[in-house]
Design a protein around this motif. Structure first.
Motif, PDB file in Angstrom:
ATOM      1  N   ASN A  82       0.827  -1.207   0.000  1.00 15.20           N
ATOM      2  CA  ASN A  82       0.000   0.000   0.000  1.00 15.20           C
ATOM      3  C   ASN A  82       0.862   1.257   0.000  1.00 15.20           C
ATOM      4  O   ASN A  82       0.590   2.200  -0.743  1.00 15.20           O
ATOM      5  CB  ASN A  82      -0.938   0.006   1.205  1.00 15.20           C
TER       6      ASN A  82
ATOM      7  N   GLY B 188       1.149   4.028  -3.089  1.00 19.59           N
ATOM      8  CA  GLY B 188       0.930   5.447  -2.800  1.00 19.59           C
ATOM      9  C   GLY B 188       2.129   6.288  -3.204  1.00 19.59           C
ATOM     10  O   GLY B 188       1.983   7.372  -3.776  1.00 19.59           O
TER      11      GLY B 188
ATOM     12  N   TYR C  11      -7.492   6.826  -7.363  1.00 21.56           N
ATOM     13  CA  TYR C  11      -8.433   5.947  -6.671  1.00 21.56           C
ATOM     14  C   TYR C  11      -7.853   4.548  -6.594  1.00 21.56           C
ATOM     15  O   TYR C  11      -7.314   4.041  -7.564  1.00 21.56           O
ATOM     16  CB  TYR C  11      -9.774   5.895  -7.412  1.00 21.56           C
TER      17      TYR C  11
ATOM     18  N   ASP D 275      -8.525   0.603  -4.258  1.00 17.47           N
ATOM     19  CA  ASP D 275      -9.034  -0.213  -3.162  1.00 17.47           C
ATOM     20  C   ASP D 275      -7.820  -0.864  -2.524  1.00 17.47           C
ATOM     21  O   ASP D 275      -7.241  -1.791  -3.088  1.00 17.47           O
ATOM     22  CB  ASP D 275      -9.999  -1.289  -3.673  1.00 17.47           C
ATOM     23  N   PHE D 276      -7.374  -0.342  -1.386  1.00 14.98           N
ATOM     24  CA  PHE D 276      -6.195  -0.867  -0.719  1.00 14.98           C
ATOM     25  C   PHE D 276      -6.554  -2.080   0.119  1.00 14.98           C
ATOM     26  O   PHE D 276      -7.611  -2.134   0.733  1.00 14.98           O
ATOM     27  CB  PHE D 276      -5.551   0.194   0.178  1.00 14.98           C
TER      28      PHE D 276
ATOM     29  N   THR E 252     -10.309  -1.547   1.364  1.00 16.10           N
ATOM     30  CA  THR E 252     -10.845  -0.266   1.803  1.00 16.10           C
ATOM     31  C   THR E 252     -10.546   0.771   0.724  1.00 16.10           C
ATOM     32  O   THR E 252      -9.405   0.875   0.281  1.00 16.10           O
ATOM     33  CB  THR E 252     -10.275   0.148   3.183  1.00 16.10           C
TER      34      THR E 252
ATOM     35  N   GLN F 274      -9.734   4.213  -1.168  1.00 19.16           N
ATOM     36  CA  GLN F 274      -9.043   5.457  -0.835  1.00 19.16           C
ATOM     37  C   GLN F 274      -9.033   6.352  -2.061  1.00 19.16           C
ATOM     38  O   GLN F 274      -8.696   5.923  -3.158  1.00 19.16           O
ATOM     39  CB  GLN F 274      -7.613   5.191  -0.397  1.00 19.16           C
TER      40      GLN F 274
ATOM     41  N   CYS G  99      -7.470   9.973  -3.360  1.00 20.59           N
ATOM     42  CA  CYS G  99      -6.510  11.050  -3.108  1.00 20.59           C
ATOM     43  C   CYS G  99      -6.759  12.152  -4.121  1.00 20.59           C
ATOM     44  O   CYS G  99      -6.605  11.946  -5.326  1.00 20.59           O
ATOM     45  CB  CYS G  99      -5.085  10.542  -3.234  1.00 20.59           C
TER      46      CYS G  99
END
Length: 121
Positions: A57, A61, A78, A80-81, A96, A98, A100
């Motif tokens: 993750n 990022g 976008y 889904d981590f 989940t 996320q 940004c």
């Protein structure tokens, strides 16, 4: 991180963004691009899929941040981590989402809504 005691709120934040300004890591081609970039940066990482979930993750990022700083082609990232699940037997992998936002002009500030609010109790 700031500690506000037991105070928090959940907000609904509408975004207005063109599709071509979204880097969606759920799409295989985009995910592969981010992983390829990370493997070039970390040459010892021969197999990205063998990394610990949290390291994966952070690496993804970091790759997105590098792409943004170099090209500034996207207003939103976008993904889904994966996160470790407490119930490893029935749900070994939990996702989940996320989002940004890299360009705050896509945020529709006048339409933000408080969905849930909790004060000090």
């Amino acid at each position: 991180m700031q500690n506000f005691g037991n105070k928090y709120a959940v907000l609904l934040v509408p975004l207005k963004v063109e599709r071509d300004r979204v880097f969606d890591l759920r799409k295989e081609i985009n995910r592969k691009a981010a992983i390829t970039l990370m493997e070039k940066i970390i040459e010892k990482c021969n197999n990205f899929e063998e990394l610990d979930i949290m390291l994966k993750n952070r690496a993804i990022g970091f790759a997105c941040e590098l792409m943004q700083n170099k090209a500034n082609n996207y207003d939103l990232y976008y993904n889904d981590f994966q996160v470790s699940s407490k119930n490893q037997i029935s749900f070994p992998i939990k996702l989940t989402p996320q989002i940004c936002v890299t360009n705050d002009s896509i945020i529709q500030y006048n339409e933000i809504e408080v969905v849930y609010e909790k004060g000090d109790e």
